[in-house]
Design a protein around this motif. Structure first.
Motif, PDB file in Angstrom:
ATOM      1  N   ARG A  87      -0.283  16.045   8.944  1.00 41.74           N
ATOM      2  CA  ARG A  87      -1.073  14.807   9.045  1.00 41.74           C
ATOM      3  C   ARG A  87      -0.355  13.757   9.880  1.00 41.74           C
ATOM      4  O   ARG A  87      -0.957  13.062  10.683  1.00 41.74           O
ATOM      5  CB  ARG A  87      -1.355  14.243   7.646  1.00 41.74           C
ATOM      6  N   LYS A  88       0.972  13.636   9.677  1.00 40.74           N
ATOM      7  CA  LYS A  88       1.727  12.643  10.447  1.00 40.74           C
ATOM      8  C   LYS A  88       1.727  12.985  11.933  1.00 40.74           C
ATOM      9  O   LYS A  88       1.563  12.116  12.780  1.00 40.74           O
ATOM     10  CB  LYS A  88       3.168  12.548   9.925  1.00 40.74           C
ATOM     11  N   ASN A  96      -1.663  12.241  13.320  1.00 39.44           N
ATOM     12  CA  ASN A  96      -1.799  10.797  13.424  1.00 39.44           C
ATOM     13  C   ASN A  96      -1.141  10.230  14.688  1.00 39.44           C
ATOM     14  O   ASN A  96      -1.767   9.486  15.454  1.00 39.44           O
ATOM     15  CB  ASN A  96      -1.117  10.206  12.190  1.00 39.44           C
ATOM     16  N   LYS A 111       4.394   5.895  10.931  1.00 38.93           N
ATOM     17  CA  LYS A 111       4.242   7.289  10.539  1.00 38.93           C
ATOM     18  C   LYS A 111       5.529   8.064  10.822  1.00 38.93           C
ATOM     19  O   LYS A 111       5.903   8.969  10.089  1.00 38.93           O
ATOM     20  CB  LYS A 111       3.062   7.938  11.267  1.00 38.93           C
ATOM     21  N   ARG A 146     -13.213  12.366   8.931  1.00 39.42           N
ATOM     22  CA  ARG A 146     -12.292  11.890   9.969  1.00 39.42           C
ATOM     23  C   ARG A 146     -12.933  10.813  10.814  1.00 39.42           C
ATOM     24  O   ARG A 146     -14.090  10.948  11.208  1.00 39.42           O
ATOM     25  CB  ARG A 146     -11.964  13.040  10.919  1.00 39.42           C
ATOM     26  N   GLU A 171     -10.038  11.451   5.431  1.00 37.75           N
ATOM     27  CA  GLU A 171      -8.954  12.392   5.635  1.00 37.75           C
ATOM     28  C   GLU A 171      -8.006  11.818   6.690  1.00 37.75           C
ATOM     29  O   GLU A 171      -6.799  11.967   6.619  1.00 37.75           O
ATOM     30  CB  GLU A 171      -9.591  13.695   6.125  1.00 37.75           C
ATOM     31  N   TYR A 172      -8.593  11.136   7.642  1.00 37.46           N
ATOM     32  CA  TYR A 172      -7.793  10.530   8.703  1.00 37.46           C
ATOM     33  C   TYR A 172      -8.608   9.459   9.423  1.00 37.46           C
ATOM     34  O   TYR A 172      -9.797   9.626   9.624  1.00 37.46           O
ATOM     35  CB  TYR A 172      -7.351  11.593   9.738  1.00 37.46           C
ATOM     36  N   ASN A 179      -8.131   6.555  12.893  1.00 37.79           N
ATOM     37  CA  ASN A 179      -7.246   5.991  13.915  1.00 37.79           C
ATOM     38  C   ASN A 179      -7.178   4.470  13.758  1.00 37.79           C
ATOM     39  O   ASN A 179      -7.911   3.879  12.958  1.00 37.79           O
ATOM     40  CB  ASN A 179      -7.701   6.410  15.332  1.00 37.79           C
ATOM     41  N   TYR A 232      -7.894   9.526  -2.012  1.00 37.24           N
ATOM     42  CA  TYR A 232      -6.849  10.051  -1.121  1.00 37.24           C
ATOM     43  C   TYR A 232      -6.406  11.410  -1.652  1.00 37.24           C
ATOM     44  O   TYR A 232      -6.420  11.652  -2.862  1.00 37.24           O
ATOM     45  CB  TYR A 232      -5.667   9.085  -1.024  1.00 37.24           C
ATOM     46  N   ASP A 247      -1.134  12.781  -0.071  1.00 32.97           N
ATOM     47  CA  ASP A 247      -1.268  11.931   1.115  1.00 32.97           C
ATOM     48  C   ASP A 247      -0.904  10.473   0.795  1.00 32.97           C
ATOM     49  O   ASP A 247      -1.760   9.626   0.584  1.00 32.97           O
ATOM     50  CB  ASP A 247      -2.699  12.013   1.658  1.00 32.97           C
ATOM     51  N   MET A 300      -2.346   7.723   3.123  1.00 38.45           N
ATOM     52  CA  MET A 300      -3.734   7.302   2.878  1.00 38.45           C
ATOM     53  C   MET A 300      -3.822   6.408   1.638  1.00 38.45           C
ATOM     54  O   MET A 300      -4.591   5.454   1.606  1.00 38.45           O
ATOM     55  CB  MET A 300      -4.630   8.543   2.729  1.00 38.45           C
TER      56      MET A 300
END
Lengths: 182, 121
Positions: free
Chosen positions: A51-52, A55, A152, B29, B64-65, B67, B93, B97, B100
């Motif tokens: 995930r990092k 990201n 991150k 996402r 989940e993610y 930006n 979350y 994670d 998150m």
């Protein structure tokens, strides 16, 4: 044709699992992300580290899409830039390189130096301040990408500028993600 | 009131906003190229909803993610919810994670009154 072998050896020596050179768009960003994800899945990388990496990749790739400057010479094509991921025993190294106008170098350096001067709490405060008071730029950026990458990563961002010509500099940026859980 | 029902894609979240069924959820996402453009209809919907909201509005975020450009727009959504009485947020979350979870905590600190509940899955 020796350059093919040379390039191959450089990639192996630098443990590069993915190199992309060319034009950057949202479609290409998605493809590069998908490739890196598949690659990390293939050797069962831990979800939290994946995930990092994902990201940092997104911020890095979308920075290039928004800000990479086209070279003047036609042969270089549109916003030509390079993006790489290296996988080492203890860390991933995410690197990008793209042209920026010379007059942006001072501001970019100052912003990155400021981010590198902050600790975890300082980065969090800066993030909150900008998200609360900042406006999206004309290009749709929130001005948070570098801060998010630094958060991150948990390590300092490394960067460098090389002169290309009178108008442009080549901006290299390197972010490290540790593979050993903190 | 109109229903917003967007299927998630590899770079945009699944969004359901349904006043009659009391469903308010953003999941998946979020990394669109133009986050402002993508979220504009959601913010417009909330402006309309605000004029005659349900007694309770439980808004779920199960991301989940996202930006950084999306994070700015998520705060815009939360700021609108902050001004709707009876609104609260459930921030989901993944159990491993931390980023998150922390992101949700930070958002909760950036709004005035909006209550947040955190749930891992």
């Amino acid at each position: 044709m020796k350059y093919i072998y040379d390039l191959h050896r450089i990639m192996l020596r630098q443990n590069l699992i993915l190199v992309y050179e060319g034009e950057f768009t949202q479609e290409i960003t998605k493809s590069v992300l998908a490739m890196a994800e598949r690659n990390m899945d293939a050797f069962g990388e831990e979800a939290s580290i994946k995930r990092k990496v994902f990201n940092v990749m997104v911020e890095c790739l979308q920075n290039i899409c928004k800000h990479a400057e086209s070279y003047d010479t036609e042969s270089y094509g549109k916003n030509s830039a390079i993006f790489m991921i290296g996988k080492h025993n203890n860390e991933y190294i995410i690197t990008s390189g793209n042209a920026v106008p010379k007059d942006r170098v001072k501001d970019l350096s100052a912003r990155l130096a400021h981010i590198n001067s902050l600790d975890k709490e300082g980065l969090k405060e800066l993030y909150k301040e900008i998200i609360k008071n900042g406006e999206l730029s004309a290009k749709g950026g929130a001005g948070l990408g570098f801060i998010d990458m630094a958060r991150k990563s948990g390590q300092k961002l490394r960067y460098d500028f090389e002169p290309i010509n009178d108008a442009l500099s080549f901006f290299s940026l390197r972010t490290t993600i540790s593979r050993t859980n903190s | 009131m109109e229903i917003i029902n967007l299927e998630g894609t590899e770079d945009t979240p699944k969004i359901i906003l349904d006043k009659d069924k009391a469903l308010f959820e953003i999941s998946g996402r979020s990394l669109p190229e133009d986050a402002a453009e993508f979220y504009a209809p959601i913010l417009e919907w909330l402006d309309k909803y605000k004029t005659a909201p349900n007694v309770e509005t439980n808004f779920s975020f199960k991301l989940e993610y996202f930006n950084t450009a999306s994070s700015k727009l998520i705060l815009d959504i939360l700021s609108k919810l902050d001004n709707i009485s009876g609104a609260r947020v459930t921030w989901y979350y993944h159990e491993d994670d931390e980023d998150m979870e922390e992101a949700g905590e930070e958002f909760s600190e950036l709004v005035e009154n909006l209550p947040f509940e955190f749930k891992s899955y």
